[in-house]
Design an enzyme around this catalytic site. Sequence first.
Site, PDB file in Angstrom:
ATOM      1  N   ARG A 110      -7.757  -0.869  11.341  1.00 29.05           N
ATOM      2  CA  ARG A 110      -6.483  -0.378  10.789  1.00 29.05           C
ATOM      3  C   ARG A 110      -6.687   0.686   9.708  1.00 29.05           C
ATOM      4  NH1 ARG A 110      -6.534  -5.929   9.424  1.00 29.05           N
ATOM      5  NH2 ARG A 110      -7.068  -6.412   7.263  1.00 29.05           N
ATOM      6  N   TYR A 115       1.915  -0.978   9.879  1.00 29.62           N
ATOM      7  CA  TYR A 115       0.912  -1.120   8.827  1.00 29.62           C
ATOM      8  C   TYR A 115       0.471   0.252   8.295  1.00 29.62           C
ATOM      9  CZ  TYR A 115       0.400  -6.202   9.432  1.00 29.62           C
ATOM     10  OH  TYR A 115       0.608  -7.566   9.460  1.00 29.62           O
ATOM     11  N   GLN A 143       4.177   0.622   2.194  1.00 29.90           N
ATOM     12  CA  GLN A 143       4.431  -0.618   2.903  1.00 29.90           C
ATOM     13  C   GLN A 143       5.599  -1.357   2.250  1.00 29.90           C
ATOM     14  OE1 GLN A 143       1.898  -2.290   5.660  1.00 29.90           O
ATOM     15  NE2 GLN A 143       2.749  -0.240   5.878  1.00 29.90           N
ATOM     16  N   ASP A 156       0.795  -1.225   0.000  1.00 28.82           N
ATOM     17  CA  ASP A 156       0.000   0.000   0.000  1.00 28.82           C
ATOM     18  C   ASP A 156       0.837   1.290   0.000  1.00 28.82           C
ATOM     19  OD1 ASP A 156      -1.608  -2.128   0.663  1.00 28.82           O
ATOM     20  OD2 ASP A 156      -2.525  -1.171   2.396  1.00 28.82           O
TER      21      ASP A 156
END
Length: 471
Positions: free
Chosen positions: A140, A82, A39, A23
């Site tokens: 998240r 994350y 990421q 991402d």
Amino acid sequence: MDRKSWQDKVGYHITPDYGLMNDPNGLIKFKDDYHVFYQLNPNGFVHKNKSWGHMVSTNMVDWEQQPIALHPDSWFDKDGVYSGCAIEHEEKIYLFYTGNVIDDGVNRSYQCGAVSEDGQRFEKLGPIMEHPAGYTRHVRDPKVFKSPFQADEWYMVLGAQTNDLKADLLVYKSSNLLEWELLYNLRSDHDTELGYMLECPDLIKIDDQYVLIASPQGLKKEDYRFQNRYHSGYFICDFFEDGSIKLLQPFKELDYGFEFYAPQTFRDGNQNILYAWMGVMEDEQERLVPTIESSGWLHNLTIPRFLELKEGELRQQPAAALSQLREGKGNKMTFDKAGHFPLQSLQTEIILTFEKETDQFNLTLDRLFSLSFQLEEGVLSFTRQSWVTDEKEQRKLLFDEGLKEVRIFIDHSIVEIFINGGACVFSSRIFSRAGSTNELSFEFSKKTSSMSLQVFDLKTVDFSAKAINSM
């Protein structure tokens, strides 16, 4: 199947030097520079050990790779930093992200912050809120934005999964970015099918209209929609000061290709610019992507895209900055009915414009991919060659208007196709073998007087170029 012989280099898309990218995170323009975080597993090709990779540019074309911005090195993020976002406040960059923690087989998630004065060195602030009651550990991907109602307030949208395994969206508010109050959850107002998890939410405003972008997991596959493993799309909506959201139309997909996922936007002046990850795929496909064996990296981001609303539809067009990639004035020619053109390279921008809207169209680039349209059937389809089975595979959608323009960006193993000014888009990975002809062939309806073809060779970006202003 020998994947070392497949053509897999990349000229201008953002890719990792080594390891697995997914991402886009923390997209922001800060002190005249563009920052793209993402990421990154810097040690391998599996979805573990996630850090935040970092690139900086002055023009959204030439990028410099930066040291990793956030490592999984704290108790609240030790098993993965994350996805999240970035905002500017008091001349500092604030990052918000989800920390992943696994202890004795028990998984937990924490919504965390970090801050930087120079955009290079980040101080972690730790968890900034309690885990909401009634939700699994799958909460998240915070996205923070300035309140349109009060000058000293901020909102956050957060993807979530309820204890009964239903996707949800949470809305929080804060006056200091460190303490957050839960205001609203989408499922309390709407019975919309969102699958079992909602990832990467993003609430933006275009002109006077709000748009909720999200990536739901678990939607049922249909003949002309939701044909990939996971999906990304949007709702036109209203947003209110109490944090509530009113959805005004059904969920619509953003991209109909094979690999588009986890889009995120940022503001550049008065424009909304979007990047997405080109990598969501089935496990076997991912393990066999040729770049792993030949080049040591896996997945990439899309080109930046400008977003606009037309007649209630969200449209994506290549960002104007990408014209800086063009080398020379390009080849331009006119055809009637059919033609072919040998591409000099697979690092190319192609623009096809029809004098009159065409109701039939077919385009093929060697064995790499084809695009086909029949207005009578109302179907637009994209077909490519699988690097796993060597067979053809297809994505298609219902499309009820004639073709006016087709704009294609090819970057060796990547293709992004924009139809009618971004009315629909196909983004996919493609892999050619050594010895391919790279010949572009096409035919279109006799009712169309002519078609103009313009082809630009695009430059190779030096990702080590010194593109950063002093901060």
